[in-house]
Design an enzyme around this catalytic site. Structure first.
Site, PDB file in Angstrom:
ATOM      1  N   HIS A 106      45.269  37.374  69.057  1.00 56.65           N
ATOM      2  CA  HIS A 106      45.286  36.054  69.693  1.00 56.65           C
ATOM      3  C   HIS A 106      44.287  35.141  69.019  1.00 56.65           C
ATOM      4  O   HIS A 106      43.294  35.591  68.437  1.00 56.65           O
ATOM      5  CB  HIS A 106      44.976  36.167  71.189  1.00 56.65           C
ATOM      6  CG  HIS A 106      43.699  36.881  71.492  1.00 56.65           C
ATOM      7  ND1 HIS A 106      43.598  38.249  71.504  1.00 56.65           N
ATOM      8  CD2 HIS A 106      42.451  36.416  71.757  1.00 56.65           C
ATOM      9  CE1 HIS A 106      42.356  38.603  71.777  1.00 56.65           C
ATOM     10  NE2 HIS A 106      41.638  37.510  71.930  1.00 56.65           N
ATOM     11  N   HIS A 108      41.904  31.757  69.734  1.00 57.82           N
ATOM     12  CA  HIS A 108      41.311  30.858  70.726  1.00 57.82           C
ATOM     13  C   HIS A 108      41.317  29.431  70.174  1.00 57.82           C
ATOM     14  O   HIS A 108      40.951  29.217  69.011  1.00 57.82           O
ATOM     15  CB  HIS A 108      39.846  31.224  70.986  1.00 57.82           C
ATOM     16  CG  HIS A 108      39.632  32.579  71.576  1.00 57.82           C
ATOM     17  ND1 HIS A 108      39.378  32.761  72.912  1.00 57.82           N
ATOM     18  CD2 HIS A 108      39.609  33.815  71.022  1.00 57.82           C
ATOM     19  CE1 HIS A 108      39.202  34.057  73.156  1.00 57.82           C
ATOM     20  NE2 HIS A 108      39.334  34.720  72.015  1.00 57.82           N
TER      21      HIS A 108
HETATM   22  P1  AMP Z   1      38.794  38.203  72.982  1.00 58.76           P
HETATM   23  O1  AMP Z   1      37.455  38.523  73.605  1.00 58.76           O
HETATM   24  O2  AMP Z   1      38.706  37.421  71.696  1.00 58.76           O
HETATM   25  O3  AMP Z   1      39.635  39.450  72.850  1.00 58.76           O
HETATM   26  O4  AMP Z   1      39.504  37.212  73.982  1.00 58.76           O
HETATM   27  C1  AMP Z   1      40.298  37.625  75.036  1.00 58.76           C
HETATM   28  C2  AMP Z   1      40.400  36.455  75.956  1.00 58.76           C
HETATM   29  O5  AMP Z   1      41.472  36.690  76.841  1.00 58.76           O
HETATM   30  C3  AMP Z   1      39.166  36.210  76.808  1.00 58.76           C
HETATM   31  O6  AMP Z   1      38.633  34.916  76.528  1.00 58.76           O
HETATM   32  C4  AMP Z   1      39.680  36.309  78.240  1.00 58.76           C
HETATM   33  O7  AMP Z   1      39.114  35.364  79.091  1.00 58.76           O
HETATM   34  C5  AMP Z   1      41.157  36.075  78.063  1.00 58.76           C
HETATM   35  N1  AMP Z   1      42.009  36.677  79.078  1.00 58.76           N
HETATM   36  C6  AMP Z   1      42.015  37.955  79.511  1.00 58.76           C
HETATM   37  N2  AMP Z   1      42.962  38.141  80.436  1.00 58.76           N
HETATM   38  C7  AMP Z   1      43.581  36.950  80.596  1.00 58.76           C
HETATM   39  C8  AMP Z   1      44.655  36.482  81.414  1.00 58.76           C
HETATM   40  N3  AMP Z   1      45.278  37.297  82.274  1.00 58.76           N
HETATM   41  N4  AMP Z   1      45.030  35.190  81.325  1.00 58.76           N
HETATM   42  C9  AMP Z   1      44.395  34.364  80.473  1.00 58.76           C
HETATM   43  N5  AMP Z   1      43.382  34.736  79.668  1.00 58.76           N
HETATM   44  C10 AMP Z   1      42.973  36.004  79.735  1.00 58.76           C
END
Ligand code: AMP
Ligand code: ZN
Length: 144
Positions: A106, A108
């Site tokens: 993903h 950001h």
């Molecule tokens: P990372 O730490 O780069 O793997 O980012 C994962 C991101 O996913 C974090 O910023 C979380 O806040 C976000 N996240 C986790 N679960 C969900 C969800 N159900 N809906 C939206 N964002 C999420």
């Protein structure tokens, strides 16, 4: 969704793609999805994912990464217009040391503001040119 879409039963982002858990979707096409991060680093923080389950960028097929990037090109300017921040970072984490917490590739989209104190700025500290050149050679050797 087309037959070539590969998802994982247990992955939270695959569940969002399938609509099994709620999300604030802002854009979707056949190969990618953009939705709001529920732990935003700043208002407008959203995520863009390929509709292909792969743990990180190393194992994501280029066509899936490209689909996400095309969506970033659409969504980031919309975030810019909607939130009018001082800037936007596109951030993508791979592995625990990079603070990856969800193991579906993903990107950001993070609106930034001067003095927001987000710890993401490594500054402009001139490197050792010999060391930079040596690492460049190592990377190039891996690409041969
Ligand atoms: P990372 O730490 O780069 O793997 O980012 C994962 C991101 O996913 C974090 O910023 C979380 O806040 C976000 N996240 C986790 N679960 C969900 C969800 N159900 N809906 C939206 N964002 C999420
Ligand atoms: Zn997944």
């Amino acid at each position: 969704m087309g037959d070539d879409i590969q998802l994982d039963d247990d992955c939270i982002f695959c569940k969002i793609i399938r609509g099994e858990i709620p999300s604030f979707k802002v854009f979707e096409d056949d190969a990618s999805l953009a939705f709001m991060d529920i732990n935003p680093a700043a208002p407008g923080h959203c995520l863009v994912i390929p509709k292909h389950h792969a743990e990180n960028i190393f194992v994501t097929p280029p066509h899936a990464s490209a689909a996400a990037m095309a969506t970033i090109s659409k969504v980031a300017p919309a975030v810019e217009r909607a939130v009018q921040p001082g800037g936007i970072n596109i951030v993508q984490a791979n592995g625990p040391a990079a603070a990856q917490s969800v193991f579906h590739t993903h990107f950001h989209i993070i609106p930034r503001h001067l003095d927001d104190n987000l710890l993401m700025n490594w500054g402009l500290n001139p490197g050792d040119m010999d060391e930079i050149g040596a690492v460049a050679e190592k990377i190039k050797a891996e690409l041969d």
